[in-house]
Design an enzyme around this catalytic site. Sequence first.
Site, PDB file in Angstrom:
ATOM      1  CG  HIS A 125      67.995  37.778  11.649  1.00 45.65           C
ATOM      2  ND1 HIS A 125      67.076  38.352  10.801  1.00 45.65           N
ATOM      3  CD2 HIS A 125      67.289  37.267  12.690  1.00 45.65           C
ATOM      4  CE1 HIS A 125      65.866  38.206  11.311  1.00 45.65           C
ATOM      5  NE2 HIS A 125      65.957  37.546  12.444  1.00 45.65           N
ATOM      6  CG  ASP A 202      72.021  42.518  13.223  1.00 43.06           C
ATOM      7  OD1 ASP A 202      71.598  43.023  14.284  1.00 43.06           O
ATOM      8  OD2 ASP A 202      71.429  41.595  12.636  1.00 43.06           O
ATOM      9  CD  GLN A 205      69.645  38.136  19.147  1.00 40.62           C
ATOM     10  OE1 GLN A 205      69.747  37.761  20.317  1.00 40.62           O
ATOM     11  NE2 GLN A 205      68.478  38.265  18.548  1.00 40.62           N
ATOM     12  CE  LYS A 228      65.873  40.898  18.573  1.00 37.43           C
ATOM     13  NZ  LYS A 228      65.363  39.561  18.279  1.00 37.43           N
ATOM     14  CB  CYS A 366      65.271  34.805  10.953  1.00 37.70           C
ATOM     15  SG  CYS A 366      63.490  35.001  11.072  1.00 37.70           S
TER      16      CYS A 366
END
Length: 408
Positions: A125, A202, A205, A228, A366
Amino acid sequence: MIETVLDIQTIRKDFPILNREVNGKPLVYLDNAATSQTPQQVIDVIVDYYQNYNANIHRGVHALSQEATDKYEQARQKIQKHFNAGKGYEIIFTSGTTHGINLVANGFSSLLKKGDEILVSAMEHHSNIVPWQMLCERTGAVLKVIPMNEEGELLMDEYSKLLSERTKLVFCNHISNALGTINPIEEIIEKAHAVNAAVLIDGAQAAPHVKADMQALDVDFYTVSAHKMCGPTGVGALYGKEEWLNKLPPYQGGGEMIAEVTFEKTTYADLPHKFEAGTPNICGGIAFGAALDYMNAIGFDAIAAYEHELLEYATEQLLSIEGLRIYGTAKHKTSVISFNIGGIHPYDIGTILDKLGIAVRTGHHCAQPIMDFYKIPGTVRASFSFYNTKEEADALVSGVERARNMLL
């Protein structure tokens, strides 16, 4: 295929927004990778905060402040337990994943020198690319990219070749927001540590789908966003190993992050407050804890199994549409399907689906380097959560077929 044990219809009743209509059609919400919906149980916690104990936290001697402080710090403990962090003060409240990444990138400005190397994967991202580019500009460090293949999988042999004694940091998403690929972060972390490089994952997700264990992963930094995973926007968490958090300077200066201030010198507070300047999103933090309670009550194993069932079903149905191509066909992936049809622009498909009450995401998500890799302007992305149904997948397929017939 093993059928789900979740009571989906009962779960759906927890989400008021799923009852609404869009353009006269029942809402089919398939944009969960951008943000998930919020259950009534979390909404009630938000309302309760503002109705009953809205106050600034820490240092207040009055009852409302003490109650708000207790609830906020209890939420930190819930996050610590959920991610199996070793210590509560290794959990830093942030405004979201982007904030957490920038906090770490800013801190490493004082630790890197010209010629040092940092590695980032090809499927990141923008929020896990741009801060590192800015870091390289400030320090003279060199950014190198771990390549990927047509299936949307990282080339791990190439990753091994990139690693050296010059490698100081490695950054990778746990799960790709654009492709759904589940990356082999255990191997990534182990190989990075073998050359004494730190690793930031990260987890934005991944957090809605899997329960990441900080102790088992031995990761140095891991970032997530509440929105999320059934929580509110504007709040998230950064996990950092104590030794690394102590090495990094504060990201922002202000109230809360200080021990003592004079005009001559300021000393900083201990962890976690060193990185939490100013009045935080108190209600958001408390609601984040409530969202974790909600999802854990359902169970992440059950969530993962059902979402995989939805992924397989929707993938099979979509591939029956002539000319449809799915981008991201990794062996290990989560419930994200990015696709295009022939020469139709993804925006046009998304617009028609919206008229049918179906919410998907269109564009580059993104993640422009991924789109450049496939030589496309973007994709249509349908992303499923545990409150979605096979009937909604059918509605998506029917809508895509309708869009195809209209646009070709």
